[in-house]
Write a protein that holds these residues in place. Sequence first.
Motif, PDB file in Angstrom:
ATOM      1  N   GLU A 169     -21.423   3.189   5.451  1.00 47.78           N
ATOM      2  CA  GLU A 169     -20.806   1.954   5.954  1.00 47.78           C
ATOM      3  C   GLU A 169     -19.467   1.659   5.310  1.00 47.78           C
ATOM      4  O   GLU A 169     -18.702   0.825   5.805  1.00 47.78           O
ATOM      5  CB  GLU A 169     -21.773   0.767   5.744  1.00 47.78           C
ATOM      6  CG  GLU A 169     -21.649   0.036   4.427  1.00 47.78           C
ATOM      7  CD  GLU A 169     -22.070   0.871   3.208  1.00 47.78           C
ATOM      8  OE1 GLU A 169     -21.805   0.433   2.077  1.00 47.78           O
ATOM      9  OE2 GLU A 169     -22.661   1.949   3.367  1.00 47.78           O
ATOM     10  N   ASN A 170     -19.160   2.337   4.202  1.00 49.86           N
ATOM     11  CA  ASN A 170     -17.953   2.046   3.435  1.00 49.86           C
ATOM     12  C   ASN A 170     -16.801   2.940   3.903  1.00 49.86           C
ATOM     13  O   ASN A 170     -16.883   4.172   3.842  1.00 49.86           O
ATOM     14  CB  ASN A 170     -18.229   2.264   1.946  1.00 49.86           C
ATOM     15  CG  ASN A 170     -17.052   1.922   1.071  1.00 49.86           C
ATOM     16  OD1 ASN A 170     -16.099   2.695   0.982  1.00 49.86           O
ATOM     17  ND2 ASN A 170     -17.104   0.778   0.413  1.00 49.86           N
ATOM     18  N   ALA A 171     -15.703   2.317   4.358  1.00 53.95           N
ATOM     19  CA  ALA A 171     -14.590   3.078   4.931  1.00 53.95           C
ATOM     20  C   ALA A 171     -13.962   4.026   3.916  1.00 53.95           C
ATOM     21  O   ALA A 171     -13.607   5.159   4.250  1.00 53.95           O
ATOM     22  CB  ALA A 171     -13.540   2.124   5.491  1.00 53.95           C
ATOM     23  N   GLU A 172     -13.814   3.582   2.673  1.00 51.89           N
ATOM     24  CA  GLU A 172     -13.200   4.444   1.657  1.00 51.89           C
ATOM     25  C   GLU A 172     -14.069   5.668   1.396  1.00 51.89           C
ATOM     26  O   GLU A 172     -13.560   6.795   1.267  1.00 51.89           O
ATOM     27  CB  GLU A 172     -12.987   3.661   0.365  1.00 51.89           C
ATOM     28  CG  GLU A 172     -12.299   4.487  -0.720  1.00 51.89           C
ATOM     29  CD  GLU A 172     -12.055   3.708  -2.010  1.00 51.89           C
ATOM     30  OE1 GLU A 172     -11.453   4.279  -2.932  1.00 51.89           O
ATOM     31  OE2 GLU A 172     -12.481   2.529  -2.080  1.00 51.89           O
ATOM     32  N   GLU A 173     -15.382   5.480   1.340  1.00 53.89           N
ATOM     33  CA  GLU A 173     -16.278   6.615   1.112  1.00 53.89           C
ATOM     34  C   GLU A 173     -16.253   7.583   2.294  1.00 53.89           C
ATOM     35  O   GLU A 173     -16.285   8.802   2.104  1.00 53.89           O
ATOM     36  CB  GLU A 173     -17.692   6.111   0.850  1.00 53.89           C
ATOM     37  CG  GLU A 173     -17.818   5.344  -0.472  1.00 53.89           C
ATOM     38  CD  GLU A 173     -19.242   4.938  -0.777  1.00 53.89           C
ATOM     39  OE1 GLU A 173     -20.157   5.289   0.004  1.00 53.89           O
ATOM     40  OE2 GLU A 173     -19.449   4.270  -1.800  1.00 53.89           O
ATOM     41  N   VAL A 174     -16.180   7.049   3.493  1.00 57.74           N
ATOM     42  CA  VAL A 174     -16.100   7.911   4.671  1.00 57.74           C
ATOM     43  C   VAL A 174     -14.814   8.725   4.648  1.00 57.74           C
ATOM     44  O   VAL A 174     -14.811   9.923   4.956  1.00 57.74           O
ATOM     45  CB  VAL A 174     -16.213   7.059   5.954  1.00 57.74           C
ATOM     46  CG1 VAL A 174     -15.876   7.878   7.189  1.00 57.74           C
ATOM     47  CG2 VAL A 174     -17.625   6.482   6.080  1.00 57.74           C
ATOM     48  N   ARG A 175     -13.706   8.098   4.259  1.00 59.63           N
ATOM     49  CA  ARG A 175     -12.438   8.841   4.163  1.00 59.63           C
ATOM     50  C   ARG A 175     -12.521   9.927   3.105  1.00 59.63           C
ATOM     51  O   ARG A 175     -12.035  11.048   3.311  1.00 59.63           O
ATOM     52  CB  ARG A 175     -11.296   7.870   3.840  1.00 59.63           C
ATOM     53  CG  ARG A 175     -10.848   7.022   5.019  1.00 59.63           C
ATOM     54  CD  ARG A 175      -9.529   6.343   4.717  1.00 59.63           C
ATOM     55  NE  ARG A 175      -9.643   5.374   3.631  1.00 59.63           N
ATOM     56  CZ  ARG A 175      -9.947   4.089   3.791  1.00 59.63           C
ATOM     57  NH1 ARG A 175     -10.174   3.603   4.996  1.00 59.63           N
ATOM     58  NH2 ARG A 175     -10.007   3.271   2.751  1.00 59.63           N
ATOM     59  N   THR A 176     -13.129   9.621   1.970  1.00 58.54           N
ATOM     60  CA  THR A 176     -13.262  10.632   0.916  1.00 58.54           C
ATOM     61  C   THR A 176     -14.080  11.810   1.396  1.00 58.54           C
ATOM     62  O   THR A 176     -13.707  12.976   1.198  1.00 58.54           O
ATOM     63  CB  THR A 176     -13.913  10.019  -0.338  1.00 58.54           C
ATOM     64  OG1 THR A 176     -13.111   8.943  -0.821  1.00 58.54           O
ATOM     65  CG2 THR A 176     -14.057  11.061  -1.439  1.00 58.54           C
ATOM     66  N   ALA A 177     -15.211  11.532   2.039  1.00 57.22           N
ATOM     67  CA  ALA A 177     -16.045  12.616   2.558  1.00 57.22           C
ATOM     68  C   ALA A 177     -15.272  13.468   3.564  1.00 57.22           C
ATOM     69  O   ALA A 177     -15.324  14.708   3.527  1.00 57.22           O
ATOM     70  CB  ALA A 177     -17.303  12.041   3.200  1.00 57.22           C
ATOM     71  N   GLY A 178     -14.527  12.826   4.458  1.00 56.24           N
ATOM     72  CA  GLY A 178     -13.738  13.564   5.431  1.00 56.24           C
ATOM     73  C   GLY A 178     -12.707  14.464   4.777  1.00 56.24           C
ATOM     74  O   GLY A 178     -12.475  15.584   5.224  1.00 56.24           O
ATOM     75  N   SER A 179     -12.100  13.980   3.696  1.00 55.15           N
ATOM     76  CA  SER A 179     -11.083  14.780   3.002  1.00 55.15           C
ATOM     77  C   SER A 179     -11.678  15.995   2.310  1.00 55.15           C
ATOM     78  O   SER A 179     -10.971  16.940   1.976  1.00 55.15           O
ATOM     79  CB  SER A 179     -10.341  13.913   1.979  1.00 55.15           C
ATOM     80  OG  SER A 179     -11.160  13.640   0.845  1.00 55.15           O
ATOM     81  N   LEU A 180     -12.997  15.980   2.100  1.00 51.48           N
ATOM     82  CA  LEU A 180     -13.681  17.081   1.421  1.00 51.48           C
ATOM     83  C   LEU A 180     -14.370  18.028   2.402  1.00 51.48           C
ATOM     84  O   LEU A 180     -15.155  18.886   2.001  1.00 51.48           O
ATOM     85  CB  LEU A 180     -14.705  16.517   0.431  1.00 51.48           C
ATOM     86  CG  LEU A 180     -14.106  15.734  -0.745  1.00 51.48           C
ATOM     87  CD1 LEU A 180     -15.195  14.997  -1.504  1.00 51.48           C
ATOM     88  CD2 LEU A 180     -13.344  16.678  -1.678  1.00 51.48           C
ATOM     89  N   GLY A 181     -14.072  17.886   3.684  1.00 52.46           N
ATOM     90  CA  GLY A 181     -14.587  18.832   4.663  1.00 52.46           C
ATOM     91  C   GLY A 181     -15.815  18.390   5.415  1.00 52.46           C
ATOM     92  O   GLY A 181     -16.376  19.170   6.189  1.00 52.46           O
TER      93      GLY A 181
END
Length: 208
Positions: A169-181
């Motif tokens: 639910e957290n936008a920052e965590e989703v962005r971090t996960a996306g940046s890691l593949g």
Amino acid sequence: MNVLTKKTSARRLIRLLLTLGALTAMTVPAAAAGAVESGPDEGARQARGGGCVVAYFDLGETLVHSAADGSMRYAPGAAEHLRALRARHIPVGLITNVPSSWGATDAERAAALRKVVDEEWTDSTPFAWSDFDGRILTPRTEAERKPAPVLWERAREAAGDCRVVFQGENAEEVRTAGSLGYVAYQVAHAHRPAYLPPRLIALLAHLP
């Protein structure tokens, strides 16, 4: 499935994902170097026709809702989503922050987390802990707490060469996960599915 059919399915999947308008990344990681010995479920690999995918989640306000009185229950649609993934033999895991003092290992911290959740659980359906089968990643130190990338990196290693999905639910965590593949999806947004549709998660295993 022949090569042409695979390519057509992949193109269709990408169009569907883009239509959702909710993925922050769709980067397919290479096989993780030094992957841990306990890799993805072999049954899931076979069910995917040689490929595999592992769906990771945050816990609080992603799968579990905490009420003002401290009680806990499934977030809307969460039980049904996990059941649908289970029916497709898609392994699931948790990437969640808990105090590092809760144990010396992931297993110990996961046991402490389960105790806390179960004590406050009010849903008529028990939380599906058995679905996660040891795939619960928690901080070993306070420095590893999300949004630091360490937990996602550890989960990706554990997944071996499988595609990896993260929903939270957290936008920052989703962005971090996306940046890691990861294929990363922010849940519970208006005007789009509460969770990434299980059929699309399953199809990720077949992308070239």
